[in-house]
Design an enzyme around this catalytic site. Structure first.
Site, mmCIF file in Angstrom:
data_model
loop_
_atom_site.group_PDB
_atom_site.id
_atom_site.type_symbol
_atom_site.label_atom_id
_atom_site.label_comp_id
_atom_site.label_asym_id
_atom_site.label_seq_id
_atom_site.Cartn_x
_atom_site.Cartn_y
_atom_site.Cartn_z
ATOM 1 N N SER A 35 0.825 -1.213 0.000
ATOM 2 C CA SER A 35 0.000 0.000 0.000
ATOM 3 C C SER A 35 0.861 1.267 0.000
ATOM 4 O O SER A 35 0.456 2.292 -0.557
ATOM 5 C CB SER A 35 -0.964 -0.002 1.188
ATOM 6 O OG SER A 35 -0.268 0.113 2.407
ATOM 7 N N ARG A 52 17.567 -11.457 7.166
ATOM 8 C CA ARG A 52 18.400 -10.694 6.233
ATOM 9 C C ARG A 52 18.524 -11.462 4.930
ATOM 10 O O ARG A 52 18.007 -12.572 4.797
ATOM 11 C CB ARG A 52 19.778 -10.417 6.832
ATOM 12 C CG ARG A 52 20.662 -11.632 7.000
ATOM 13 C CD ARG A 52 22.012 -11.170 7.534
ATOM 14 N NE ARG A 52 22.927 -12.242 7.822
ATOM 15 C CZ ARG A 52 23.849 -12.694 6.963
ATOM 16 N NH1 ARG A 52 23.917 -12.205 5.740
ATOM 17 N NH2 ARG A 52 24.672 -13.646 7.315
ATOM 18 N N ARG A 80 13.342 -7.230 5.822
ATOM 19 C CA ARG A 80 14.692 -7.770 6.035
ATOM 20 C C ARG A 80 15.664 -6.636 6.302
ATOM 21 O O ARG A 80 15.490 -5.531 5.769
ATOM 22 C CB ARG A 80 15.153 -8.572 4.812
ATOM 23 C CG ARG A 80 14.434 -9.892 4.733
ATOM 24 C CD ARG A 80 14.769 -10.658 3.493
ATOM 25 N NE ARG A 80 13.841 -11.767 3.388
ATOM 26 C CZ ARG A 80 14.049 -12.973 3.917
ATOM 27 N NH1 ARG A 80 15.169 -13.238 4.551
ATOM 28 N NH2 ARG A 80 13.141 -13.921 3.811
ATOM 29 N N HIS A 86 8.661 3.268 8.949
ATOM 30 C CA HIS A 86 8.509 2.409 10.134
ATOM 31 C C HIS A 86 7.252 2.834 10.900
ATOM 32 O O HIS A 86 7.026 4.029 11.107
ATOM 33 C CB HIS A 86 9.745 2.521 11.030
ATOM 34 C CG HIS A 86 9.677 1.615 12.214
ATOM 35 N ND1 HIS A 86 9.956 0.258 12.134
ATOM 36 C CD2 HIS A 86 9.318 1.850 13.501
ATOM 37 C CE1 HIS A 86 9.785 -0.290 13.324
ATOM 38 N NE2 HIS A 86 9.399 0.650 14.168
ATOM 39 N N GLU A 115 0.973 6.825 7.014
ATOM 40 C CA GLU A 115 2.150 6.443 6.206
ATOM 41 C C GLU A 115 1.989 6.878 4.752
ATOM 42 O O GLU A 115 2.944 7.331 4.122
ATOM 43 C CB GLU A 115 2.352 4.926 6.243
ATOM 44 C CG GLU A 115 2.819 4.397 7.579
ATOM 45 C CD GLU A 115 3.050 2.879 7.577
ATOM 46 O OE1 GLU A 115 3.708 2.407 8.495
ATOM 47 O OE2 GLU A 115 2.574 2.182 6.658
HETATM 48 C C1 GAR Z 1 3.944 -0.665 6.891
HETATM 49 O O1 GAR Z 1 3.079 -0.436 7.976
HETATM 50 C C2 GAR Z 1 5.373 -0.373 7.270
HETATM 51 O O2 GAR Z 1 5.482 0.690 8.162
HETATM 52 C C3 GAR Z 1 5.796 -1.657 7.903
HETATM 53 O O3 GAR Z 1 5.236 -2.660 7.075
HETATM 54 C C4 GAR Z 1 4.008 -2.158 6.536
HETATM 55 C C5 GAR Z 1 4.000 -2.388 5.041
HETATM 56 O O4 GAR Z 1 2.761 -2.094 4.497
HETATM 57 N N1 GAR Z 1 7.221 -1.768 7.967
HETATM 58 C C6 GAR Z 1 7.883 -2.257 9.008
HETATM 59 O O5 GAR Z 1 7.343 -2.702 10.003
HETATM 60 C C7 GAR Z 1 9.390 -2.252 8.854
HETATM 61 N N2 GAR Z 1 10.028 -2.439 10.119
HETATM 62 P P1 GAR Z 1 2.529 -2.066 2.928
HETATM 63 O O6 GAR Z 1 3.104 -3.334 2.347
HETATM 64 O O7 GAR Z 1 1.038 -1.999 2.772
HETATM 65 O O8 GAR Z 1 3.219 -0.831 2.377
#
Ligand code: GAR
Length: 208
Positions: free
Chosen positions: A16, A68, A96, A114, A179
């Site tokens: 997203s 990783r 990762r 994040h 976000e």
């Molecule tokens: C988001 O909420 C992002 O902040 C998180 O994964 C989600 C991805 O959503 N990332 C982390 O937790 C990284 N440490 P998306 O695939 O819908 O963009």
């Protein structure tokens, strides 16, 4: 000059945030272009979105580690990004840890979104950590990526209130709305700044 900033987007999930960046590129707000999308998950939603937007999307087998990439795989990803002339790497839900090959090839040119107000709640399911800690407010952060996980210079943050009755799911959904504003806005700011710099001053990936 005044070229659009060339992005490479890495993600493991539904994509997203990538979609939000694409929408703001298409509506003209973000002066950038996505050159390539790479995922470590073969059926990740982010690759479906790449197809929808007609952006090259690639699955890269991450290898034997859980958190990783194998070093050779990370080197392959660097090569793919360089071949696509990527100037800024966007980690949009990439689950990762990025290591030396990427950090060396893209100095000060990898950003990550994040789902917490860093430095609070690093790591996985940060929204759940904030909820369980009884916080009244959490949010999201975009930061430069460096060797330490979920650290690096903070480029932008948005606050999100935690409401009575919130579940981890309802809270994460509200954070994701934030976000989708924050990440394209930070990309826009980086693109604007870099478009004004002479080429020799702009942080560029090295060719090694
Ligand atoms: C988001 O909420 C992002 O902040 C998180 O994964 C989600 C991805 O959503 N990332 C982390 O937790 C990284 N440490 P998306 O695939 O819908 O963009």
């Amino acid at each position: 000059m005044n070229q659009r900033l060339k992005l490479g987007v890495l993600g493991s999930g539904k994509g997203s945030n990538f979609k939000a960046i694409m929408e703001r590129i298409i509506d003209g707000w973000v002066p950038a272009e996505v050159r390539i999308v790479i995922s470590d998950v073969p059926d990740a939603g982010i690759l479906s979105y790449a197809r929808d937007f007609q952006i090259p999307g690639l699955f890269v087998n991450p290898g034997k580690y859980r958190t990783r990439l194998e070093t050779e795989v990370e080197q392959d990803i660097v090569r793919l990004l360089q071949e696509a002339s990527v100037e800024l790497v966007v980690l949009a839900g990439f689950m990762r840890v990025v290591k030396e090959p990427m950090l060396r090839a893209f100095p000060r040119s990898i950003i990550n979104i994040h789902p917490s107000l860093l430095p609070k709640y690093r790591g996985l399911e940060a929204w759940k950590q904030a909820l369980e800690a009884g916080e009244a407010v959490t949010g999201c952060t975009v930061h430069y990526v460096q060797a330490a996980v979920d650290a690096g210079e903070i480029l932008g943050q948005l606050q999100v209130p935690i409401l009575p009755g919130d579940t981890p799911e309802s809270l994460h959904a509200r954070i994701q709305i934030a976000e989708h504003d924050l990440l394209p806005e930070v990309v826009r700011q980086i693109a604007e700044v870099r478009s004004k710099l002479p080429d020799s001053f702009a942080a560029r990936p090295d060719d090694k």
